[in-house]
Design a protein around this motif. Structure first.
Motif, short mmCIF file in Angstrom:
data_model
loop_
_atom_site.label_atom_id
_atom_site.label_comp_id
_atom_site.label_asym_id
_atom_site.label_seq_id
_atom_site.Cartn_x
_atom_site.Cartn_y
_atom_site.Cartn_z
N SER A 63 0.85 -1.18 0.00
CA SER A 63 0.00 0.00 0.00
C SER A 63 0.90 1.24 0.00
N CYS A 91 -8.80 5.75 -3.72
CA CYS A 91 -7.60 4.93 -3.69
C CYS A 91 -6.77 5.16 -4.94
N GLU A 100 -3.19 -5.92 -6.83
CA GLU A 100 -3.05 -4.68 -6.06
C GLU A 100 -4.37 -4.19 -5.46
N LEU A 103 -5.22 -4.93 -1.64
CA LEU A 103 -4.70 -4.14 -0.54
C LEU A 103 -5.71 -3.09 -0.09
N TYR A 104 -6.26 -2.40 -1.06
CA TYR A 104 -7.16 -1.29 -0.73
C TYR A 104 -8.58 -1.77 -0.44
N GLN A 107 -8.31 -2.53 3.08
CA GLN A 107 -8.24 -1.27 3.81
C GLN A 107 -9.61 -0.61 3.94
#
Length: 610
Positions: A63, A91, A100, A103-104, A107
């Motif tokens: 991140s 993001c 990828e 990750l968000y 989050q």
């Protein structure tokens, strides 16, 4: 498509050398690149087979604030949709990698983000702020993930070989439960593996490990939660057409050339039609056959369909000796023991396809989702008799490789004790289904819980990845499986014909006579392996093997050899070949250091028998 491995230790830092060892043994899964992450208690290792975002998709992924780190194996097919959704929440992304967005998503949504993922995957996500590790496996278990929880922490990897490498100098040892399951059903089922202290993360399961070693596991998806529907064919066909359009659109996302393994059966032929409809060009198909043998040769059916769709078609022809000499390599590649000799043919097919492409489609999952197997259509009286003799799973998945009398004379006491519960995974899956479900839905689900991830997909994943080739399985998109399981029985089985919905739905593309072909698995000529001059050599190989000596009675092994010599049968052949595979596995991984054997070597020569 990649290989992952890692450790999360208690009270000490991981050794980089162990992670490098894991990278070395996983190199075949990711020959294009590798990466490491070491910080405090955590160590992560990654090998990459580049499929999406070739230039910038290296892992580990981080991140923006470096608080989250991720390594993943497989493909997230809806990554574009996830990126768009997360970008709308502010993001920012550093790559075009399909992993990828995870990750968000973590989050933004916490652990609930797992429900939004479409794909085949196994990943590890380290949360540095909370000092915790999340391990996740996809819903159908397409991608593998092994874990070992010990007093000093958690070890994990895409293959058993990687976990062993991380635990050196500790040596692996045989788990009698996994061995008994393999001997009786042809594979170790659900959590059990052939090794003590190492288990599988289950399909659709997640595991959260805290810094103090405490952990919790949960299933975020299970086939037993699917609700049957009372839908008619026309409405179901309309829904399925829309679904498969979306599934294929997402599965075709790749930045490398791809092909298709074409057996000539309904599943792979339908996939070929769908890829052509989606405008996937150029497309190359691959099939394999065994001319001169007495097994069914699928080459003519596959070639006819390839011509029908006007694609370039590659055909391989092999003989029995070539298959026999691939057995040590397949045992090494699979890591686990599976009684599925179609994996030998698949190995040659993958080796050839990898010359041209990095990714192939396969038809895995169509039979489970749409009830194609003959075992789903056994007469009621047959199942009733089995139900009475082997209670708990409705007369399904009851046949042992070794009946009680044989097991008593062949297995050692520890193995015989473990053998008592070899059917537990099948019984547990059958009993977990809702009471309102039909026997057909229960049978499909038992297979989806057990034989699909623990035998068929072991073969598909490990054998293709041994040659650096990614296999995509559109019929195992979880939405397709949910759709197929929910269909009424009458749309799946009619009389002695299975997979009725898919046959009828595919009429618009496939020749009518092709749709009426009887279901055939990939047959390989192995009947003559334990015969003739090989029998005395096989006897010496088995009796001289340390694993056979430890777990089996010599007199029982000799009795099987004598039976095969006096009156050869497929039943005795199956038993001897299961023992042979175990002897090879034991020599490779328990006695040896797991070094890959030659691509072709007589397995009896490999065991040191002249």
């Amino acid at each position: 498509m990649c290989g992952i491995a890692g450790v999360f230790l208690k009270g000490r830092n991981p050794e980089q050398s162990r992670l490098l060892d894991a990278l070395a043994v996983l190199h075949h899964r990711g020959p294009d690149d590798n990466g490491l992450h070491l910080s405090g208690q955590i160590g992560l290792a990654f090998t990459r087979l580049s499929i999406i975002d070739l230039d910038h998709g290296q892992q580990p992924l981080y991140s923006h604030d470096k608080s989250l780190c991720l390594i993943g194996n497989g493909e997230i097919y809806n990554y574009i949709e996830l990126r768009k959704q997360l970008a709308g929440r502010g993001c920012l992304f550093a790559t075009e990698s399909d992993f990828e967005p995870l990750l968000y998503a973590y989050q933004e949504y916490g652990l609930d983000f797992l429900n939004s993922l479409e794909g085949m995957f196994a990943f590890a996500l380290y949360d540095q702020r909370r000092n915790r590790l999340l391990l996740v496996r996809d819903r159908l278990g397409i991608k593998p993930l092994f874990i070992a929880q010990t007093a000093d922490g958690v070890y994990f990897g895409s293959e058993l070989k990687a976990v062993w490498a991380l635990q050196r100098p500790r040596r692996p040892s045989v788990n009698p439960v996994g061995l008994a399951q393999y001997l009786q059903s042809g594979f170790a089922a659900t959590g059990a593996t052939l090794c003590n202290e190492i288990e599988r993360l289950l399909p659709g399961e997640a595991m959260l490990i805290e810094s103090n070693g405490r952990s919790r596991r949960w299933r975020y998806w299970s086939p037993q939660t699917i609700q049957p529907t009372a839908i008619g064919f026309e409405e179901a066909a309309e829904q399925f057409s829309a679904l498969m359009t979306d599934v294929m659109r997402k599965h075709l996302r790749a930045d490398v050339p791809f092909g298709l393994f074409l057996s000539g059966g309904i599943d792979s032929s339908t996939l070929l039609a769908l890829t052509k409809m989606a405008g996937a060009e150029p497309l190359r198909t691959y099939s394999i056959g065994f001319p001169g043998s007495d097994v069914f040769n699928e080459l003519s059916d596959a070639q006819r369909i390839a011509r029908h769709f006007e694609v370039e078609h590659v055909m391989l022809e092999l003989d029995e000796q070539a298959l026999f000499e691939r057995l040590p390599q397949m045992v090494w590649a699979a890591d686990e023991l599976i009684d599925d000799y179609a994996g030998l043919a698949l190995s040659y097919l993958a080796e050839r396809a990898a010359v041209d492409v990095k990714m192939v489609f396969t038809g895995d999952g169509g039979d489970e989702a749409f009830a194609g197997y003959g075992r789903y259509r056994r007469f009621y009286l047959q199942r009733l008799l089995k139900r009475l003799r082997w209670p708990g799973s409705g007369g399904f998945r009851t046949k042992p490789g070794f009946v009680p009398g044989e097991a008593k004379t062949l297995f050692n006491p520890r193995l015989l004790q473990a053998n008592a519960a070899w059917r537990y995974p099948f019984v547990a899956s059958w009993q977990a289904a809702p009471a309102s479900w039909s026997d057909l839905q229960r049978m499909q689900t038992v297979d989806i819980d057990t034989v699909l991830p623990d035998r068929y997909l072991v073969k598909t994943d490990r054998v293709t990845m041994a040659w650096g080739l990614e296999a995509r399985v559109p019929f195992l998109d979880h939405r397709v499986v949910e759709f197929g399981l929910a269909l009424p029985d009458r749309l799946k089985v009619q009389g002695r014909q299975g997979k009725m919905f898919l046959r009828q739905w595919a009429q618009r593309w496939l020749p009518a006579d092709h749709l009426q072909l009887r279901k055939r698995g990939l047959s390989v000529p192995v009947d003559q392996w334990p015969s003739g001059t090989r029998l005395p050599r096989l006897e010496r190989a088995l009796l001289g093997n340390a694993g056979i000596q430890e777990w089996f009675a010599p007199a029982g092994v000799q009795r099987l050899i004598a039976e095969q010599h006096q009156q050869p049968s497929s039943k005795t052949r199956l038993k001897l070949l299961r023992l042979l595979q175990f002897a090879l596995w034991h020599r490779l991984f328990i006695e040896g250091d797991g070094t890959a054997p030659p691509k072709r070597q007589d397995p009896l020569d490999f065991l040191g028998v002249q």
